[in-house]
Design a protein around this motif. Sequence first.
Motif, PDB file in Angstrom:
ATOM      1  N   ASN A 164      57.441  40.951  35.557  1.00  0.00           N
ATOM      2  CA  ASN A 164      56.418  40.428  34.650  1.00  0.00           C
ATOM      3  C   ASN A 164      55.061  41.084  34.854  1.00  0.00           C
ATOM      4  N   LEU A 165      54.998  42.039  35.759  1.00  0.00           N
ATOM      5  CA  LEU A 165      53.742  42.735  36.031  1.00  0.00           C
ATOM      6  C   LEU A 165      53.481  43.780  34.955  1.00  0.00           C
ATOM      7  N   SER A 166      52.372  43.629  34.260  1.00  0.00           N
ATOM      8  CA  SER A 166      51.992  44.582  33.221  1.00  0.00           C
ATOM      9  C   SER A 166      50.478  44.741  33.254  1.00  0.00           C
ATOM     10  N   PRO A 167      49.960  45.603  34.139  1.00  0.00           N
ATOM     11  CA  PRO A 167      48.514  45.737  34.323  1.00  0.00           C
ATOM     12  C   PRO A 167      47.799  46.054  33.017  1.00  0.00           C
ATOM     13  N   VAL A 168      46.684  45.359  32.802  1.00  0.00           N
ATOM     14  CA  VAL A 168      45.847  45.628  31.642  1.00  0.00           C
ATOM     15  C   VAL A 168      44.503  46.150  32.123  1.00  0.00           C
ATOM     16  N   LEU A 169      43.850  46.933  31.269  1.00  0.00           N
ATOM     17  CA  LEU A 169      42.545  47.535  31.570  1.00  0.00           C
ATOM     18  C   LEU A 169      42.603  48.479  32.766  1.00  0.00           C
ATOM     19  N   GLU A 170      43.781  48.936  33.124  1.00  0.00           N
ATOM     20  CA  GLU A 170      43.913  49.858  34.237  1.00  0.00           C
ATOM     21  C   GLU A 170      45.096  50.781  33.981  1.00  0.00           C
ATOM     22  N   ILE A 171      44.849  52.077  33.897  1.00  0.00           N
ATOM     23  CA  ILE A 171      45.913  53.026  33.584  1.00  0.00           C
ATOM     24  C   ILE A 171      46.703  53.437  34.826  1.00  0.00           C
ATOM     25  N   ASN A 172      46.135  53.206  36.009  1.00  0.00           N
ATOM     26  CA  ASN A 172      46.805  53.579  37.245  1.00  0.00           C
ATOM     27  C   ASN A 172      47.302  52.318  37.947  1.00  0.00           C
ATOM     28  N   PRO A 173      48.621  52.090  38.027  1.00  0.00           N
ATOM     29  CA  PRO A 173      49.134  50.853  38.637  1.00  0.00           C
ATOM     30  C   PRO A 173      48.779  50.717  40.109  1.00  0.00           C
ATOM     31  N   GLU A 174      48.669  51.834  40.821  1.00  0.00           N
ATOM     32  CA  GLU A 174      48.279  51.774  42.229  1.00  0.00           C
ATOM     33  C   GLU A 174      46.857  51.247  42.368  1.00  0.00           C
ATOM     34  N   LYS A 175      45.976  51.697  41.499  1.00  0.00           N
ATOM     35  CA  LYS A 175      44.593  51.224  41.540  1.00  0.00           C
ATOM     36  C   LYS A 175      44.507  49.758  41.137  1.00  0.00           C
ATOM     37  N   TYR A 176      45.421  49.307  40.274  1.00  0.00           N
ATOM     38  CA  TYR A 176      45.436  47.895  39.857  1.00  0.00           C
ATOM     39  C   TYR A 176      45.576  46.983  41.070  1.00  0.00           C
ATOM     40  N   PHE A 177      46.514  47.297  41.970  1.00  0.00           N
ATOM     41  CA  PHE A 177      46.703  46.475  43.162  1.00  0.00           C
ATOM     42  C   PHE A 177      45.468  46.489  44.047  1.00  0.00           C
ATOM     43  N   LYS A 178      44.841  47.630  44.150  1.00  0.00           N
ATOM     44  CA  LYS A 178      43.622  47.728  44.956  1.00  0.00           C
ATOM     45  C   LYS A 178      42.520  46.862  44.363  1.00  0.00           C
ATOM     46  N   GLU A 179      42.378  46.880  43.035  1.00  0.00           N
ATOM     47  CA  GLU A 179      41.328  46.100  42.386  1.00  0.00           C
ATOM     48  C   GLU A 179      41.598  44.598  42.469  1.00  0.00           C
ATOM     49  N   ILE A 180      42.862  44.197  42.416  1.00  0.00           N
ATOM     50  CA  ILE A 180      43.204  42.776  42.455  1.00  0.00           C
ATOM     51  C   ILE A 180      43.089  42.201  43.860  1.00  0.00           C
ATOM     52  N   PHE A 181      43.582  42.930  44.857  1.00  0.00           N
ATOM     53  CA  PHE A 181      43.711  42.352  46.190  1.00  0.00           C
ATOM     54  C   PHE A 181      42.640  42.793  47.189  1.00  0.00           C
ATOM     55  N   GLU A 182      41.922  43.870  46.918  1.00  0.00           N
ATOM     56  CA  GLU A 182      41.025  44.399  47.940  1.00  0.00           C
ATOM     57  C   GLU A 182      39.553  44.359  47.562  1.00  0.00           C
ATOM     58  N   THR A 183      39.222  44.041  46.349  1.00  0.00           N
ATOM     59  CA  THR A 183      37.818  44.063  45.941  1.00  0.00           C
ATOM     60  C   THR A 183      37.353  42.656  45.591  1.00  0.00           C
ATOM     61  N   ASP A 184      36.146  42.563  45.059  1.00  0.00           N
ATOM     62  CA  ASP A 184      35.566  41.270  44.712  1.00  0.00           C
ATOM     63  C   ASP A 184      35.885  40.846  43.278  1.00  0.00           C
ATOM     64  N   ASN A 185      36.904  41.420  42.686  1.00  0.00           N
ATOM     65  CA  ASN A 185      37.199  41.123  41.293  1.00  0.00           C
ATOM     66  C   ASN A 185      37.898  39.782  41.090  1.00  0.00           C
ATOM     67  N   THR A 186      38.475  39.228  42.143  1.00  0.00           N
ATOM     68  CA  THR A 186      39.115  37.911  42.037  1.00  0.00           C
ATOM     69  C   THR A 186      38.652  37.029  43.179  1.00  0.00           C
ATOM     70  N   ASN A 187      38.461  35.745  42.902  1.00  0.00           N
ATOM     71  CA  ASN A 187      37.966  34.803  43.907  1.00  0.00           C
ATOM     72  C   ASN A 187      39.094  34.094  44.648  1.00  0.00           C
ATOM     73  N   TYR A 188      40.330  34.373  44.289  1.00  0.00           N
ATOM     74  CA  TYR A 188      41.440  33.592  44.827  1.00  0.00           C
ATOM     75  C   TYR A 188      42.344  34.385  45.760  1.00  0.00           C
ATOM     76  N   SER A 189      41.938  35.538  46.201  1.00  0.00           N
ATOM     77  CA  SER A 189      42.816  36.363  47.021  1.00  0.00           C
ATOM     78  C   SER A 189      42.289  36.497  48.445  1.00  0.00           C
ATOM     79  N   VAL A 190      43.150  36.201  49.411  1.00  0.00           N
ATOM     80  CA  VAL A 190      42.827  36.479  50.800  1.00  0.00           C
ATOM     81  C   VAL A 190      43.264  37.906  51.107  1.00  0.00           C
ATOM     82  N   ARG A 191      42.546  38.554  51.999  1.00  0.00           N
ATOM     83  CA  ARG A 191      42.919  39.914  52.373  1.00  0.00           C
ATOM     84  C   ARG A 191      43.994  39.846  53.443  1.00  0.00           C
TER      85      ARG A 191
END
Length: 404
Positions: A142-169
């Motif tokens: 069910n994973l279909s990244p939007v607003l991101e053409i590189n799927p590897e970068k999508y994971f970095k943006e979701i889990f490693e940056t300040d783009n989401t308030n609900y993720s622990v590192r």
Amino acid sequence: MLKKVILIFLSVILLLLSGCADRKEIDDYAYVIAAGIDKADGEKYKFTVSLANVNAIGESKGGTNGITNVSAVATDFYSALDIINNTVSKKMNLSHTKLIIFSADTARNGIKNFTDSFVRELKIRPGTIVAVSENCGDYLENLSPVLEINPEKYFKEIFETDNTNYSVRSYLSDFFYASNGADKTMVLPFLGVMGENALEKSDAGENENPLGENDFDINQLPIKAKNKAMISGIAYFSGDKMVAGGTLHENIYHLLMTKSAKKTAYAVKTDGEILAVLLSEFRKPEINVKCGENPKIGINLFLDCETVYLPDKVSEKLGSDGLEKFVSEDLKKNLKSYLSKTSTFLKTDTENFSRYAKRNFLTQKAWDEYGWAEKYKNAEFDVNVEVNVAKFGVLKDNINDSKK
């Protein structure tokens, strides 16, 4: 002399040709960007790998954004890769793996054997994200990244940056050290699929500690999105075994006490009305632990609070002075409930208060004899929250003051 020159020339050509024989281009590899491990029958597991097709990235063909999922059942991950290689024309490459997901069933039985083997694999980076899901295959499908053409970068943006308030590192290296040590405890992101059972009720501790009044069911969120894979909560661990799942709000409480919180929305209910605020830390938390028969843990949080939705009824009832106290008391109540769940019910030090408790002991022997793991389940918590409210809009008492 001429013969020598010709021989040297031929030798150089042969060397160049042999050097090119083993050369591989970027698109000769199948890059594993994510892997999921679900429990299968017997001693086997279902391994699902998400492969990035470098030739299709950005084209969004079929809504996949260059991602292809392939599954195989085997006893271990590397045997599964060999099986998958029989159906994929390219050699598997693990150097760009960003996410490894374990199913809840797998995590409950312990995942140390897997994480230890991944750490030994030099191509898998220590900074690979580790997470839990009810069904890893469903999440990846069910994973279909939007607003991101590189799927590897999508994971970095979701889990490693300040783009989401609900993720622990939660990195592979951190989990490896925590699961092989005696003191540190990990929590991992819990991943789910929108509209399905992202978090089992039994994992949320329904009987002992149900959803708080400020919490919400991930399955009832009014969201319509092409990408149905999302972060739905957190997974609590004791050693390498998952002991329970937690909600998104519990994740916020965890982040507040571990100095990892970002600005996040928080809703407070009063008399049928909703007060919505944005919370952010203006000072790092102060934590003090006294080690007696029952550990006494003092927690002081310092939060800025922006009022973004303030109904007239709430404004009239509380006024400007009452807002700070009301938000502070609500947070204190929910934080204590959260700490009671993790200490008394789960019996796991999810906030790693042990690192503060160790300061009470002069030697490692004295610390070991104290028996923190056993004592922590009877810990007593004193929680204080200092809230500075930035008042937006017109408050009822401000109007009354201006008429005087």
